[in-house]
Design an enzyme around this catalytic site. Structure first.
Site, PDB file in Angstrom:
ATOM      1  CE  LYS A  52     -34.926  37.437 -26.394  1.00 53.12           C
ATOM      2  NZ  LYS A  52     -33.688  36.677 -26.424  1.00 53.12           N
ATOM      3  CD  GLN A  96     -31.064  35.397 -28.384  1.00 54.09           C
ATOM      4  OE1 GLN A  96     -31.520  36.152 -28.525  1.00 54.09           O
ATOM      5  NE2 GLN A  96     -31.814  34.524 -28.718  1.00 54.09           N
ATOM      6  CG  ASP A 119     -30.453  35.650 -20.903  1.00 49.73           C
ATOM      7  OD1 ASP A 119     -31.478  35.716 -21.923  1.00 49.73           O
ATOM      8  OD2 ASP A 119     -29.955  36.119 -22.191  1.00 49.73           O
TER       9      ASP A 119
HETATM   10  N1  GUN Z   1     -31.948  31.485 -26.615  1.00 49.92           N
HETATM   11  C1  GUN Z   1     -32.718  31.336 -26.673  1.00 49.92           C
HETATM   12  N2  GUN Z   1     -33.427  31.533 -25.741  1.00 49.92           N
HETATM   13  C2  GUN Z   1     -32.989  31.940 -25.537  1.00 49.92           C
HETATM   14  C3  GUN Z   1     -32.730  33.338 -24.334  1.00 49.92           C
HETATM   15  O1  GUN Z   1     -34.017  33.506 -23.366  1.00 49.92           O
HETATM   16  N3  GUN Z   1     -32.173  33.993 -23.638  1.00 49.92           N
HETATM   17  C4  GUN Z   1     -30.632  34.571 -25.012  1.00 49.92           C
HETATM   18  N4  GUN Z   1     -29.698  34.785 -25.027  1.00 49.92           N
HETATM   19  N5  GUN Z   1     -30.422  33.240 -25.996  1.00 49.92           N
HETATM   20  C5  GUN Z   1     -31.561  32.247 -26.147  1.00 49.92           C
END
Ligand code: GUN
Length: 293
Positions: A52, A96, A119
């Site tokens: 990311k 995350q 998110d």
């Molecule tokens: N963990 C697995 N997928 C995601 C996501 O799309 N966003 C976040 N913040 N954590 C994750």
């Protein structure tokens, strides 16, 4: 069979955001800025967050990676989120997941300001999405919609079967595909661990979305010939032949399902890359609102 290539589809989307970012900065605007919080040192989470952050740099966004050790107090994390909420240079905040057990995920998600919740997990944004209002859509379902759009996969009147009811993927996916318009207008069945006749339902799918997190769960005998297969699984399995010591496996047995599908996403190189594209779209949209405010 058409390969739904996440590299190609995400590159097209990221290129557009990159051009718009360049135009905004030439016009004297600041750059979009994503803050990512990573707790502990889970290998998969490290990889996702690194991708990311790297993508931010590639498309001209600023990013800040904030790392905490596994034993961080919930209060300290909440204080950091509040500081980011108030920081006018930050457009998007992502924490995350999963979090260490002593931290209440719900509390953390609720603490993120809805206008920075790229998110799309905050109940305000979930409510907006459910009511069909424009908002942040969780990045993975958003990425899947972008993939369907990129490859112009017809969705109207199709039976979409979503396997997995997580709040990150399955539940929002089922809502979005049933929405009016394209890519949507599907008849949706949401299956989960208590579904008793899963194979029978999967066999009826025109579009099958596997998001249950069980390696190679979907086999050829569960797939209708000509179905579109979207594999959301990203599981690390030990593989001593790889330099990293592991291989990435999806929820679909690709080799046997691909020959009967009309279109299929590979793992890796499919939905995972689209998730990042979805996140960058959300961050761009947050930025636009913030610089206009
Ligand atoms: N963990 C697995 N997928 C995601 C996501 O799309 N966003 C976040 N913040 N954590 C994750």
């Amino acid at each position: 069979m058409q390969l739904l290539d996440g590299k190609i589809a995400s590159a097209a989307i990221l290129q557009k955001i990159k051009s718009k970012t360049a135009a905004a900065t030439v016009a004297g605007k600041r750059k979009p800025h994503l803050a990512a919080i990573l707790i502990g040192n889970d290998g998969a989470s490290e990889t996702y967050v690194a991708s990311k952050v790297k993508t931010c740099t590639e498309i001209g966004f600023d990013s800040t990676l904030i790392r905490f050790s596994n034993d961080i107090a919930e209060k300290e994390l909440l204080q950091k989120i509040e500081a980011l909420n108030l920081d006018p240079h930050i457009d998007g905040i992502l924490v995350q997941l999963p979090l260490p057990k002593h931290i209440a995920e719900e509390k953390i998600i609720h603490a993120i300001a809805p206008h920075k919740d790229v998110d799309g997990f905050h109940p305000y944004n979930v409510g907006m999405m459910t009511s069909g209002a424009p908002t942040f859509i969780p990045a993975t379902p958003y990425g899947i919609l972008l993939m369907l759009e990129h490859y112009q996969i017809p969705t109207k009147g199709k039976h979409a079967v979503v396997i997995g009811r997580s709040h990150i993927v399955g539940t929002p996916m089922s809502i979005l595909l049933s929405r009016k318009g394209y890519p949507g207008d599907c008849t949706v069945t949401l299956c989960h661990s208590a579904t008793t006749n899963l194979k029978e339902i999967a066999l009826q799918a025109d579009i099958l979305i596997a998001a249950l997190g069980k390696t190679e769960f979907i086999t050829a005998d569960m797939v209708k010939p000509g179905a579109v297969i979207i594999d959301v699984g990203i599981t690390r399995v030990e593989d001593s032949s790889k330099k990293s010591g592991f291989a990435i496996k999806g929820d679909v047995k690709f080799d046997e399902v691909a020959p009967i599908a009309s279109a299929i996403t590979p793992v890796p190189g499919g939905v995972g890359l689209m998730t990042i594209a979805g996140l960058m779209m959300n961050t761009w949209n947050a930025y636009q609102k913030h610089i206009a405010a």
